[in-house]
Design a protein around this motif. Structure first.
Motif, short mmCIF file in Angstrom:
data_model
loop_
_atom_site.label_atom_id
_atom_site.label_comp_id
_atom_site.label_asym_id
_atom_site.label_seq_id
_atom_site.Cartn_x
_atom_site.Cartn_y
_atom_site.Cartn_z
N VAL A 4 5.51 101.89 67.28
CA VAL A 4 5.16 100.58 66.74
C VAL A 4 5.38 100.57 65.23
O VAL A 4 4.94 101.47 64.53
CB VAL A 4 3.69 100.23 67.06
CG1 VAL A 4 3.36 98.83 66.57
CG2 VAL A 4 3.42 100.37 68.55
N LEU A 5 6.07 99.54 64.75
CA LEU A 5 6.30 99.36 63.31
C LEU A 5 5.67 98.06 62.86
O LEU A 5 5.53 97.12 63.65
CB LEU A 5 7.81 99.30 63.02
CG LEU A 5 8.67 100.48 63.47
CD1 LEU A 5 10.14 100.20 63.15
CD2 LEU A 5 8.23 101.78 62.79
N THR A 6 5.33 97.98 61.59
CA THR A 6 4.86 96.71 61.04
C THR A 6 6.09 95.81 60.82
O THR A 6 7.22 96.28 60.80
CB THR A 6 4.17 96.90 59.68
OG1 THR A 6 5.12 97.46 58.76
CG2 THR A 6 2.96 97.79 59.79
N GLU A 14 8.08 96.96 57.87
CA GLU A 14 8.92 98.13 58.17
C GLU A 14 10.16 97.72 58.97
O GLU A 14 11.27 98.20 58.70
CB GLU A 14 8.11 99.16 58.97
CG GLU A 14 7.07 99.90 58.13
CD GLU A 14 6.09 100.74 58.96
OE1 GLU A 14 5.49 101.65 58.39
OE2 GLU A 14 5.90 100.45 60.17
N TYR A 62 7.77 106.24 56.30
CA TYR A 62 6.36 105.86 56.41
C TYR A 62 5.65 106.09 55.10
O TYR A 62 4.87 105.27 54.64
CB TYR A 62 5.66 106.69 57.49
CG TYR A 62 6.06 106.37 58.91
CD1 TYR A 62 6.41 105.08 59.30
CD2 TYR A 62 6.08 107.37 59.87
CE1 TYR A 62 6.75 104.80 60.61
CE2 TYR A 62 6.40 107.10 61.18
CZ TYR A 62 6.74 105.82 61.56
OH TYR A 62 7.07 105.55 62.85
N VAL A 63 5.90 107.27 54.53
CA VAL A 63 5.21 107.62 53.28
C VAL A 63 6.08 108.63 52.55
O VAL A 63 6.70 109.50 53.16
CB VAL A 63 3.79 108.18 53.59
CG1 VAL A 63 3.84 109.41 54.48
CG2 VAL A 63 3.02 108.50 52.32
N GLU A 118 10.74 108.29 60.20
CA GLU A 118 11.15 108.21 61.60
C GLU A 118 12.65 107.88 61.57
O GLU A 118 13.05 106.89 60.96
CB GLU A 118 10.36 107.10 62.31
CG GLU A 118 10.11 107.32 63.77
CD GLU A 118 8.89 108.24 64.04
OE1 GLU A 118 9.10 109.42 64.37
OE2 GLU A 118 7.74 107.78 63.93
#
Lengths: 181, 181
Positions: free
Chosen positions: B24-26, B29, B53-54, B63
């Protein structure tokens, strides 16, 4: 203290969460899921199940399972030797997580600390993480988290992890799980 | 060089892989998936799609999506300032990945470098990663990787990422994607 039988049962239960979230583990990882009761003997309310993917010289990745309303109790990662505390990001993969950190307290926070241990929870700034959402902690920040009613899976991306050095607010906590012989 | 239209199409395609893998991505993203053609203009064969992600002071998590038989070309992460090179673990989440590193060459390796660029691939020790399997690279090790026939999703856990400093064997490669205005 947990018995080996309890650990085996909790591992099986944790696996069902990994499956629901579509996260694939190797056989070895499945057989070695770390079950943490923090020495309180009340795993249903205070506990954590995790797989450490990698924890090497400078970085670490873990996958955490929280059963419904299970709490990882308040703690911080202090500086070790010449290094500042662990740099840590939580990313919710499945379910829902309520994360509490130092900061302006949230009115009517959604999580409730485990009964009888309420006095060991002091930070109340609430961050709600749904799948795909994440939060990065500043090193050495007090924090605790609890999953919502479905439970949760959380990826943790961080610098080297030294769980044995974590400082918990609750003086009765022992981070390293003891197994009854 | 890629056009904005191409990038939008590739992002949409990459999203279908994240969906298949249950990752799942926002919304943010999803709209910012990084599309890398390495300046070769042959994304189908040499390319990478990724979400960072960070990437903070001391750690990084990404990812990566590889379309079927897409290759991330040979490179290494050199030491920067006083720090040794990036410490990097690849964990296959979905599909299959063939990873090549320095070491004893594998007879009949399963991946084939993109046509016309074969001379820029020099390391041939093969590691095959199925879902749940992972490999940690020593810092500054030459490596490249290609997905199998279904494509792949790979989690990368590492120390701080400085993609612009990566050293590629192929002298024609530019790591930072240029978008046609």
């Amino acid at each position: 203290m947990l018995t080996q039988k309890q650990i085996d049962e909790v591992r099986k239960k944790a696996l069902t969460y990994f499956e629901k979230a579509g996260i694939v583990l190797t056989k070895e990882e499945k057989n070695n899921i770390e079950v943490v009761d923090f020495g309180l003997g009340d795993l249903e309310h205070t506990g954590l199940e995790l797989v450490i993917y990698v924890n090497i010289d400078r970085c670490c990745a873990k996958e955490l399972v929280l059963f419904p309303h299970q709490t990882c109790p308040e703690h911080r990662h202090p500086p070790i030797e010449d290094k500042s505390g662990k740099e840590e990001t939580f990313r919710c993969r499945w379910g829902k997580v309520y994360l509490y950190v130092e900061g302006e307290p949230t009115e009517n926070p959604q999580a409730i600390p485990p009964k009888g241990r309420e006095h060991t929870y002091t930070v109340w700034h609430e961050i709600v993480l749904d799948p795909g959402e994440q939060y990065t902690l500043k090193p050495n920040t007090l924090h605790w988290f609890q999953s919502g009613p479905k439970g949760a899976i959380v990826s943790e991306f961080s610098t080297k992890s030294r769980d044995e050095t974590d400082i918990f607010t609750d003086p009765d906590i022992q981070r390293i799980t003891k197994i009854q012989g």
